[in-house]
Design an enzyme around this catalytic site. Structure first.
Site, short mmCIF file in Angstrom:
data_model
loop_
_atom_site.label_atom_id
_atom_site.label_comp_id
_atom_site.label_asym_id
_atom_site.label_seq_id
_atom_site.Cartn_x
_atom_site.Cartn_y
_atom_site.Cartn_z
N LYS A 26 -23.57 15.03 28.02
CA LYS A 26 -22.99 15.14 26.68
C LYS A 26 -24.09 14.99 25.64
O LYS A 26 -24.81 13.99 25.62
CB LYS A 26 -21.93 14.06 26.46
CG LYS A 26 -20.67 14.26 27.31
CD LYS A 26 -19.59 13.23 26.98
CE LYS A 26 -18.34 13.45 27.82
NZ LYS A 26 -17.28 12.47 27.51
N GLY A 78 0.83 -1.20 0.00
CA GLY A 78 0.00 0.00 0.00
C GLY A 78 0.86 1.25 0.00
O GLY A 78 1.94 1.27 0.59
N ARG A 83 19.10 10.91 -4.16
CA ARG A 83 20.07 11.97 -3.95
C ARG A 83 21.25 11.52 -3.10
O ARG A 83 22.37 12.03 -3.26
CB ARG A 83 19.38 13.20 -3.36
CG ARG A 83 18.43 13.84 -4.37
CD ARG A 83 17.95 15.21 -4.02
NE ARG A 83 17.27 15.81 -5.18
CZ ARG A 83 16.70 17.00 -5.18
NH1 ARG A 83 16.71 17.73 -4.08
NH2 ARG A 83 16.13 17.46 -6.27
N ASP A 88 2.58 -0.50 12.11
CA ASP A 88 2.59 -1.84 12.72
C ASP A 88 3.84 -2.64 12.38
O ASP A 88 3.81 -3.87 12.34
CB ASP A 88 1.33 -2.61 12.28
CG ASP A 88 1.23 -2.73 10.77
OD1 ASP A 88 2.04 -2.13 10.04
OD2 ASP A 88 0.31 -3.45 10.31
N ARG A 97 0.83 -5.45 -6.33
CA ARG A 97 1.02 -6.76 -5.74
C ARG A 97 1.59 -7.68 -6.82
O ARG A 97 1.27 -7.54 -7.99
CB ARG A 97 -0.31 -7.32 -5.24
CG ARG A 97 -1.09 -6.37 -4.35
CD ARG A 97 -0.53 -6.28 -2.95
NE ARG A 97 -1.29 -5.34 -2.13
CZ ARG A 97 -0.97 -5.04 -0.88
NH1 ARG A 97 0.09 -5.57 -0.32
NH2 ARG A 97 -1.70 -4.18 -0.18
N SER A 98 2.43 -8.61 -6.43
CA SER A 98 3.00 -9.52 -7.41
C SER A 98 2.95 -10.96 -6.91
O SER A 98 3.76 -11.38 -6.09
CB SER A 98 4.45 -9.14 -7.72
OG SER A 98 5.03 -10.06 -8.63
N SER A 156 15.20 10.84 -1.26
CA SER A 156 16.36 10.73 -0.39
C SER A 156 17.33 9.65 -0.88
O SER A 156 18.55 9.84 -0.89
CB SER A 156 15.92 10.43 1.04
OG SER A 156 17.03 10.27 1.89
N ARG A 212 -25.90 14.18 17.75
CA ARG A 212 -25.75 12.83 17.21
C ARG A 212 -24.56 12.10 17.79
O ARG A 212 -23.61 12.70 18.30
CB ARG A 212 -25.59 12.91 15.68
CG ARG A 212 -26.89 13.17 14.95
CD ARG A 212 -26.66 13.34 13.46
NE ARG A 212 -27.93 13.51 12.76
CZ ARG A 212 -28.04 14.06 11.56
NH1 ARG A 212 -26.97 14.50 10.93
NH2 ARG A 212 -29.22 14.18 10.98
N ASP A 225 5.37 -5.22 5.88
CA ASP A 225 5.92 -6.54 6.19
C ASP A 225 5.89 -7.50 5.00
O ASP A 225 6.78 -8.32 4.84
CB ASP A 225 5.23 -7.16 7.41
CG ASP A 225 3.72 -7.20 7.28
OD1 ASP A 225 3.20 -6.82 6.22
OD2 ASP A 225 3.06 -7.64 8.24
N ASP A 237 -0.24 2.29 9.05
CA ASP A 237 -0.72 1.57 10.23
C ASP A 237 0.26 1.57 11.40
O ASP A 237 -0.11 1.24 12.52
CB ASP A 237 -1.05 0.11 9.87
CG ASP A 237 -2.29 0.00 9.00
OD1 ASP A 237 -3.08 0.97 8.98
OD2 ASP A 237 -2.47 -1.03 8.34
N ARG A 292 -6.25 -2.63 10.54
CA ARG A 292 -6.83 -3.98 10.55
C ARG A 292 -6.28 -4.80 11.70
O ARG A 292 -6.99 -5.58 12.33
CB ARG A 292 -6.54 -4.66 9.20
CG ARG A 292 -7.25 -6.00 9.01
CD ARG A 292 -7.07 -6.54 7.61
NE ARG A 292 -5.67 -6.77 7.28
CZ ARG A 292 -4.98 -6.07 6.40
NH1 ARG A 292 -5.56 -5.07 5.76
NH2 ARG A 292 -3.71 -6.32 6.14
N GLY A 314 -10.38 14.12 20.87
CA GLY A 314 -11.30 14.18 21.99
C GLY A 314 -12.46 13.20 21.90
O GLY A 314 -13.57 13.50 22.34
N ALA A 315 -12.21 12.00 21.34
CA ALA A 315 -13.27 11.00 21.21
C ALA A 315 -13.72 10.51 22.58
O ALA A 315 -12.93 10.42 23.52
CB ALA A 315 -12.79 9.83 20.37
#
Length: 328
Positions: free
Chosen positions: A218, A15, A29, A134, A76-77, A26, A167, A107, A132, A176, A190-191
């Site tokens: 709230k 991705g 160069r 990760d 993708r290959s 970078s 709402r 990865d 991600d 994922r 601020g969730a």
């Protein structure tokens, strides 16, 4: 004694993520600085198999540090997953005189690079590019900081609507297998609640939390959900469940999707990409291989590709505690 490197190939795989172009710049160069050639490999490993190469110099990468996506494209290959495909790729690199590879990706890309290195002894160096965050062996992957800023900006806008109409909004973000984006962006925006794969909050606890929010006065709420969260089969099923059990809530869903992977990279990602690219090339020139360059305690560090692939990133437990306190 390792062969002297005179030409390095660079590719982006998997991705895309903001900062990949800055990393390509970078690498190109840094090669020019050390008077060695650089070849751009288009469409990842598939392009390597097909010999889709282009010589690159300092002027070919001007005005890309600020651009999202990847000028080298990504694909993708399945063919590269086969010994026959990797043999074709190796033949193409030999024919082009390429001595080493810099692979920018996640990865899956690193797994391909590691297998290729083992089969042909071909020098490879990885740069982690995925929003991600990760990948083991770095505190920040390329694109993660930009994605966080994008998500926070969008949630700020959604909150305006949520407040105006009293709402409850479920905002699904990418992640994922890891909840880094959801946790950090959730705190930053601020969730009221943050749902991540690493922590199974459970439906009843979510309902209880929403009831408490309502009782505390709230009038609107934002719940940030990582796409890999285990609390429901989908964010839309979760919406239906909450509406059935808490009919006083008017629930809406926003799935942010691929907008998180686009856009101009943040200053942090541009600087990080520049640092990682320099280290990747100079490590190859020093005879090092099969490693990933990453950021640890704000220093550029090297991690074996095998560890980067198999290691697990941990969610910050202190941030989870901060999230609980902030949602009161």
């Amino acid at each position: 004694m390792s062969k002297k490197i005179s030409k390095i190939g660079v590719l982006t795989s998997g991705g895309d993520s903001p900062g990949m172009n800055a990393a390509i710049r970078s690498v190109v160069r840094t090669c020019a600085y050390h008077n060695i050639e650089c070849v751009g490999i288009y469409r990842g490993y598939q392009g390597m198999i097909e010999g889709d190469f282009k010589d690159m110099g300092p002027r070919t990468v001007h005005n890309i540090v600020n651009k999202g996506g990847t000028i080298l494209k990504s694909a993708r290959s399945k063919e590269f997953m086969t010994p026959e495909g990797r043999k074709k790729a190796h033949s193409q690199l030999q024919a082009a005189g390429v001595d080493a590879l810099v692979v920018i990706g996640g990865d899956g890309s690193f797994t391909g690079a590691e297998v290729f290195n083992k089969e042909y002894g071909f020098p490879v160096m990885g740069i982690p590019g995925t929003i991600d965050n990760d990948i083991f062996g770095t505190s920040h992957t390329l694109g993660y900081d930009t994605a966080l800023n994008t998500v926070v900006d969008v949630i700020d806008k959604i909150r305006d609507t949520a407040s105006s109409h009293n709402r409850l909004f479920f905002v699904e973000v990418m992640g994922r297998d890891a909840g880094h984006i959801a946790l950090n962006a959730g705190i930053g925006a601020g969730a009221e609640e943050i749902l991540i794969p690493e922590e199974d909050m459970g439906l009843e606890r979510l309902l209880d939390s929403l009831k408490k929010s309502k009782a505390a006065g709230k009038s609107s709420s934002i719940v940030v959900i990582a796409e890999g969260d285990k609390i429901g089969k989908s964010v839309f099923e979760l919406k239906d469940y909450v509406e059935a059990n808490l009919p006083e809530y008017d629930v809406r869903v926003s799935v942010l999707g691929h907008m998180q992977r686009g856009g101009a990279p943040s200053c942090f990602d541009r600087v990080l990409a520049s640092r990682l690219g320099v280290k990747a090339v100079e490590s190859l020139l020093e005879g090092k291989s099969n490693l990933m360059v990453g950021l640890i305690h704000d220093k550029i560090a090297l991690t074996p590709l095998e560890q980067a692939i198999k290691g697990h990133t941990e969610i910050d437990r202190e941030l989870l505690r901060v999230s609980d306190i902030m949602s009161i």
